[in-house]
Write a protein that holds these residues in place. Structure first.
Motif, PDB file in Angstrom:
ATOM      1  N   SER A 282      -2.583  -4.413  -5.856  1.00  0.00           N
ATOM      2  CA  SER A 282      -2.201  -4.200  -7.255  1.00  0.00           C
ATOM      3  C   SER A 282      -0.683  -4.363  -7.403  1.00  0.00           C
ATOM      4  CB  SER A 282      -2.624  -2.803  -7.718  1.00  0.00           C
ATOM      5  OG  SER A 282      -1.995  -1.810  -6.940  1.00  0.00           O
ATOM      6  N   GLY A 283      -0.273  -5.086  -8.423  1.00  0.00           N
ATOM      7  CA  GLY A 283       1.148  -5.321  -8.649  1.00  0.00           C
ATOM      8  C   GLY A 283       1.719  -6.434  -7.807  1.00  0.00           C
ATOM      9  N   ARG A 284       0.870  -7.250  -7.168  1.00  0.00           N
ATOM     10  CA  ARG A 284       1.366  -8.329  -6.308  1.00  0.00           C
ATOM     11  C   ARG A 284       1.989  -9.432  -7.151  1.00  0.00           C
ATOM     12  NH1 ARG A 284      -1.307 -13.103  -3.880  1.00  0.00           N
ATOM     13  NH2 ARG A 284      -3.136 -12.578  -5.141  1.00  0.00           N
ATOM     14  N   PRO A 285       3.195  -9.903  -6.771  1.00  0.00           N
ATOM     15  CA  PRO A 285       3.803 -11.016  -7.516  1.00  0.00           C
ATOM     16  C   PRO A 285       3.043 -12.314  -7.263  1.00  0.00           C
ATOM     17  CG  PRO A 285       5.113 -10.487  -5.580  1.00  0.00           C
ATOM     18  CD  PRO A 285       4.053  -9.429  -5.684  1.00  0.00           C
ATOM     19  N   VAL A 286       3.032 -13.190  -8.250  1.00  0.00           N
ATOM     20  CA  VAL A 286       2.284 -14.443  -8.177  1.00  0.00           C
ATOM     21  C   VAL A 286       3.245 -15.602  -7.944  1.00  0.00           C
ATOM     22  CG1 VAL A 286       0.688 -15.986  -9.386  1.00  0.00           C
ATOM     23  CG2 VAL A 286       0.508 -13.506  -9.686  1.00  0.00           C
ATOM     24  N   SER A 287       2.933 -16.431  -6.952  1.00  0.00           N
ATOM     25  CA  SER A 287       3.696 -17.657  -6.649  1.00  0.00           C
ATOM     26  C   SER A 287       5.160 -17.356  -6.385  1.00  0.00           C
ATOM     27  CB  SER A 287       3.547 -18.672  -7.797  1.00  0.00           C
ATOM     28  OG  SER A 287       2.188 -19.031  -7.980  1.00  0.00           O
ATOM     29  N   VAL A 288       5.429 -16.324  -5.625  1.00  0.00           N
ATOM     30  CA  VAL A 288       6.789 -15.971  -5.242  1.00  0.00           C
ATOM     31  C   VAL A 288       6.974 -16.293  -3.764  1.00  0.00           C
ATOM     32  CG1 VAL A 288       8.453 -14.095  -4.973  1.00  0.00           C
ATOM     33  CG2 VAL A 288       6.973 -14.178  -6.982  1.00  0.00           C
ATOM     34  N   PRO A 289       8.012 -17.041  -3.388  1.00  0.00           N
ATOM     35  CA  PRO A 289       8.229 -17.350  -1.964  1.00  0.00           C
ATOM     36  C   PRO A 289       8.393 -16.079  -1.133  1.00  0.00           C
ATOM     37  CG  PRO A 289       9.582 -18.750  -3.347  1.00  0.00           C
ATOM     38  CD  PRO A 289       8.979 -17.724  -4.255  1.00  0.00           C
ATOM     39  N   GLY A 290       7.701 -16.026   0.002  1.00  0.00           N
ATOM     40  CA  GLY A 290       7.793 -14.871   0.893  1.00  0.00           C
ATOM     41  C   GLY A 290       6.694 -13.863   0.709  1.00  0.00           C
ATOM     42  N   SER A 291       5.758 -14.093  -0.217  1.00  0.00           N
ATOM     43  CA  SER A 291       4.640 -13.175  -0.442  1.00  0.00           C
ATOM     44  C   SER A 291       3.356 -13.834   0.043  1.00  0.00           C
ATOM     45  CB  SER A 291       4.524 -12.827  -1.925  1.00  0.00           C
ATOM     46  OG  SER A 291       3.380 -12.020  -2.167  1.00  0.00           O
ATOM     47  N   VAL A 292       2.682 -13.174   1.013  1.00  0.00           N
ATOM     48  CA  VAL A 292       1.469 -13.714   1.630  1.00  0.00           C
ATOM     49  C   VAL A 292       0.441 -12.599   1.748  1.00  0.00           C
ATOM     50  CG1 VAL A 292       0.477 -14.742   3.718  1.00  0.00           C
ATOM     51  CG2 VAL A 292       2.692 -15.508   2.899  1.00  0.00           C
ATOM     52  N   VAL A 293      -0.838 -12.917   1.532  1.00  0.00           N
ATOM     53  CA  VAL A 293      -1.925 -11.954   1.671  1.00  0.00           C
ATOM     54  C   VAL A 293      -2.665 -12.228   2.973  1.00  0.00           C
ATOM     55  CG1 VAL A 293      -4.094 -11.108   0.690  1.00  0.00           C
ATOM     56  CG2 VAL A 293      -2.180 -11.674  -0.814  1.00  0.00           C
ATOM     57  N   VAL A 294      -2.890 -11.175   3.760  1.00  0.00           N
ATOM     58  CA  VAL A 294      -3.613 -11.284   5.019  1.00  0.00           C
ATOM     59  C   VAL A 294      -4.840 -10.380   4.978  1.00  0.00           C
ATOM     60  CG1 VAL A 294      -1.527 -11.841   6.325  1.00  0.00           C
ATOM     61  CG2 VAL A 294      -2.259  -9.453   6.117  1.00  0.00           C
ATOM     62  N   SER A 295      -5.805 -10.686   5.817  1.00  0.00           N
ATOM     63  CA  SER A 295      -7.025  -9.879   5.924  1.00  0.00           C
ATOM     64  C   SER A 295      -7.055  -9.229   7.293  1.00  0.00           C
ATOM     65  CB  SER A 295      -8.264 -10.767   5.731  1.00  0.00           C
ATOM     66  OG  SER A 295      -9.448  -9.995   5.793  1.00  0.00           O
ATOM     67  N   THR A 296      -7.047  -7.898   7.330  1.00  0.00           N
ATOM     68  CA  THR A 296      -7.028  -7.147   8.583  1.00  0.00           C
ATOM     69  C   THR A 296      -8.305  -6.315   8.710  1.00  0.00           C
ATOM     70  OG1 THR A 296      -5.946  -5.188   7.663  1.00  0.00           O
ATOM     71  CG2 THR A 296      -4.522  -6.989   8.419  1.00  0.00           C
ATOM     72  N   ILE A 297      -8.532  -5.832   9.919  1.00  0.00           N
ATOM     73  CA  ILE A 297      -9.680  -4.972  10.193  1.00  0.00           C
ATOM     74  C   ILE A 297      -9.170  -3.589  10.569  1.00  0.00           C
ATOM     75  CG2 ILE A 297     -11.606  -4.518  11.750  1.00  0.00           C
ATOM     76  CD1 ILE A 297     -12.300  -6.671   9.858  1.00  0.00           C
ATOM     77  N   GLU A 298      -9.604  -2.581   9.830  1.00  0.00           N
ATOM     78  CA  GLU A 298      -9.302  -1.185  10.148  1.00  0.00           C
ATOM     79  C   GLU A 298     -10.624  -0.478  10.387  1.00  0.00           C
ATOM     80  OE1 GLU A 298      -6.623   0.359  10.711  1.00  0.00           O
ATOM     81  OE2 GLU A 298      -5.036  -0.963   9.983  1.00  0.00           O
ATOM     82  N   GLY A 299     -10.927  -0.236  11.653  1.00  0.00           N
ATOM     83  CA  GLY A 299     -12.207   0.371  11.992  1.00  0.00           C
ATOM     84  C   GLY A 299     -13.337  -0.620  11.806  1.00  0.00           C
ATOM     85  N   THR A 300     -14.215  -0.351  10.849  1.00  0.00           N
ATOM     86  CA  THR A 300     -15.347  -1.232  10.586  1.00  0.00           C
ATOM     87  C   THR A 300     -15.221  -1.936   9.247  1.00  0.00           C
ATOM     88  OG1 THR A 300     -16.580   0.630   9.630  1.00  0.00           O
ATOM     89  CG2 THR A 300     -16.903   0.178  11.977  1.00  0.00           C
ATOM     90  N   ARG A 301     -14.087  -1.792   8.572  1.00  0.00           N
ATOM     91  CA  ARG A 301     -13.922  -2.392   7.244  1.00  0.00           C
ATOM     92  C   ARG A 301     -12.767  -3.381   7.259  1.00  0.00           C
ATOM     93  NH1 ARG A 301     -11.750   2.061   3.043  1.00  0.00           N
ATOM     94  NH2 ARG A 301     -13.352   3.355   3.968  1.00  0.00           N
ATOM     95  N   ALA A 302     -12.888  -4.398   6.424  1.00  0.00           N
ATOM     96  CA  ALA A 302     -11.823  -5.384   6.236  1.00  0.00           C
ATOM     97  C   ALA A 302     -10.978  -4.983   5.030  1.00  0.00           C
ATOM     98  CB  ALA A 302     -12.412  -6.772   6.048  1.00  0.00           C
ATOM     99  N   ILE A 303      -9.669  -5.103   5.157  1.00  0.00           N
ATOM    100  CA  ILE A 303      -8.748  -4.717   4.090  1.00  0.00           C
ATOM    101  C   ILE A 303      -7.732  -5.837   3.905  1.00  0.00           C
ATOM    102  CG2 ILE A 303      -7.000  -3.056   3.335  1.00  0.00           C
ATOM    103  CD1 ILE A 303      -8.396  -0.924   4.926  1.00  0.00           C
ATOM    104  N   LEU A 304      -7.472  -6.194   2.656  1.00  0.00           N
ATOM    105  CA  LEU A 304      -6.458  -7.197   2.338  1.00  0.00           C
ATOM    106  C   LEU A 304      -5.131  -6.505   2.068  1.00  0.00           C
ATOM    107  CD1 LEU A 304      -8.367  -9.690  -0.014  1.00  0.00           C
ATOM    108  CD2 LEU A 304      -8.258  -9.626   2.482  1.00  0.00           C
ATOM    109  N   LEU A 305      -4.070  -7.032   2.679  1.00  0.00           N
ATOM    110  CA  LEU A 305      -2.730  -6.471   2.520  1.00  0.00           C
ATOM    111  C   LEU A 305      -1.750  -7.578   2.160  1.00  0.00           C
ATOM    112  CD1 LEU A 305      -2.570  -4.152   5.672  1.00  0.00           C
ATOM    113  CD2 LEU A 305      -2.992  -3.440   3.323  1.00  0.00           C
ATOM    114  N   GLU A 306      -0.691  -7.191   1.478  1.00  0.00           N
ATOM    115  CA  GLU A 306       0.359  -8.148   1.121  1.00  0.00           C
ATOM    116  C   GLU A 306       1.546  -7.983   2.053  1.00  0.00           C
ATOM    117  OE1 GLU A 306       3.534  -9.239  -2.443  1.00  0.00           O
ATOM    118  OE2 GLU A 306       2.238  -7.470  -2.588  1.00  0.00           O
ATOM    119  N   ILE A 307       1.995  -9.107   2.624  1.00  0.00           N
ATOM    120  CA  ILE A 307       3.179  -9.126   3.481  1.00  0.00           C
ATOM    121  C   ILE A 307       4.304  -9.805   2.706  1.00  0.00           C
ATOM    122  CG2 ILE A 307       4.189 -10.010   5.609  1.00  0.00           C
ATOM    123  CD1 ILE A 307       1.472  -9.817   6.901  1.00  0.00           C
TER     124      ILE A 307
END
Length: 453
Positions: A282-307
């Motif tokens: 939520s609140g992620r900037p759109v088309s901004v250089p340096g902003s990337v979304v990754v998919s990680t695994i925490e336990g048994t669930r997948a979570i998307l995070l912004e780097i």
């Protein structure tokens, strides 16, 4: 006969020494030793060999099924491994004000609604103070008993009288045992109180939760043996300025240690977050250089995070490197790979990397996302906002496979992403034909840089 002896304990980690030292050799903390009196027993204990236990073959040992109590808080049950195991001792740690007492009080309300006897013991607050907080959280029930006392002998008698099935100790640093002359919170008292509570949990088949204060490093205050004595260790994490909280199991004898529970702090208490990816993005900037979304695994669930990464020219002889939420050394390694394998001159630039939301990320599958965020900021090019990045990077610049790739891709698809960049070793055309999201396999860092617009 027992005689008193002076021993010095480190208040940070519990290291024991015969004399005072300026720096603890175990945890390297300065001026952390305190003097305490301990009783030393003289003589050797005689063992009656006629009553000693005999070893039993593991195939002949009878195992009884664990009796679990569901807390009706699904995120807490997930971290505990499916519920509270009767006779278990659970340690809950976290920074002051992070929500430890709030979560336990809400849990007490859920358990008391199931007509379970719950005893909440506080050595820091009076019953009226606890009730004020309970009324705000809606945690008021006739089955929930409050006790303001710090003497463990009185607490044991009260457990027998009220036949409590769940016991909350808030906090372990305020409890004392009358047999020990040391002040509350000292290493000797904390260790003795925990040992007594462990006996109470196993003998009376009572589930015991103990709240532990943490040090400035974020570990539970007191001796390190405290974590070894209990059955489960739960840590509350989160940014104090943000509303979300993470409950992580560091140790769990009755379940997985990889699970996390996500909560949101509100005026009515902690609320469960059923879709963590949506909250973190939520609140992620759109088309901004340096902003990337990754998919990680925490336990048994997948979570998307912004780097997020910011690369700019340095005004000093030595460029600055700052990493928040991700390992600093890992960021330096990835920048070295970009310089050597992708021909990017980053030695004269400052680099700042941040995991949006304040979460700590240890999953190596975020390597490619971090590298593309740094490269995008350096080249002033952005990654398509509908693209999710997955992959671990080796020193040769290759993109290595990661685990649970299908689960990660499906999470990105569920959140509305249109493309997912994955390692080529993980690409299986047959298993990904049913997906509506576009899957792009890459084998090297140079190949992955083509994702930048």
């Amino acid at each position: 006969m027992a005689k008193d002896k002076s021993v010095f304990f480190c208040t940070e980690c519990g290291f024991e020494a015969s004399k005072w030292m300026g720096q603890c050799p175990a945890c390297k903390a300065w001026n952390s030793f305190s003097e305490e009196k301990v009783k030393v027993q003289k003589g050797v204990k005689v063992i009656n060999h006629g009553d000693r236990p005999a070893p039993t073959s593991i195939s002949k040992v009878k195992v009884s099924e664990e009796t679990r109590i569901t807390t009706e808080i699904s995120e807490l049950d997930r971290v505990l491994g499916g519920g509270i195991v009767k006779g278990s001792l659970i340690l809950v740690g976290g920074d002051p004000g992070i929500g430890k007492s709030t979560l336990l009080l809400q849990m007490c309300k859920k358990l008391s609604d199931k007509h379970l006897k719950v005893l909440y013991v506080s050595g820091e607050e009076s019953p009226s103070q606890i009730k004020m907080r309970g009324e705000r959280l809606g945690a008021v029930s006739d089955e929930l008993l409050l006790l303001s006392d710090n003497n463990l002998d009185n607490i044991e008698e009260m457990i027998n009288e009220c036949q409590a099935e769940v016991l909350i100790i808030d906090s372990i640093q305020t409890m004392v045992v009358s047999d020990v002359d040391n002040a509350p919170g000292t290493v000797t008292q904390v260790r003795e109180v925990t040992a007594r509570l462990l006996q109470v949990a196993k003998r009376m088949n009572v589930a015991v939760f103990i709240v532990g204060h943490v040090t400035k490093e974020g570990t539970v205050a007191g001796p390190k043996t405290l974590e070894h004595m209990v059955d489960s260790v739960l840590y509350f994490e989160g940014d104090g300025n943000a509303g979300f909280r993470l409950l992580r199991a560091v140790k769990n004898r009755f379940g997985s240690t990889n699970e996390i529970g996500v909560f949101n702090m509100t005026e009515e208490g902690l609320e469960e977050v059923t879709n963590p990816s949506q909250m973190f993005l939520s609140g992620r900037p759109v088309s901004v250089p340096g902003s990337v979304v990754v998919s990680t695994i925490e336990g048994t669930r997948a979570i998307l995070l912004e780097i997020q990464a910011l690369v700019c020219g340095s005004n000093f002889n030595n460029a600055r490197r700052t990493a928040v939420g991700v390992d600093y050394n890992r960021v330096s390694l990835l920048m070295a790979v970009l310089e050597r394998r992708a021909g990017m001159n980053l030695s004269g630039s400052d680099c700042y990397v941040n995991i949006a939301g304040g979460i700590k990320l240890n999953d190596p599958s975020a390597d490619l996302g971090i590298a593309l965020a740094i490269a995008g900021s350096f080249r002033n090019k952005s990654v398509d906002p509908g693209t999710c990045i997955i992959g671990e990077i080796g020193l040769a610049g290759e993109i290595r496979g990661v685990r649970s790739i299908l689960q990660r891709v499906k999470e990105a698809e569920k959140m509305g992403f249109t493309e997912c960049v994955i390692p080529r070793p993980n690409y299986d055309k047959k298993s990904m034909e049913s997906l509506t999201i576009k899957v792009t396999p890459v084998g090297t860092v140079s190949e992955a840089l083509n994702v930048l617009n």
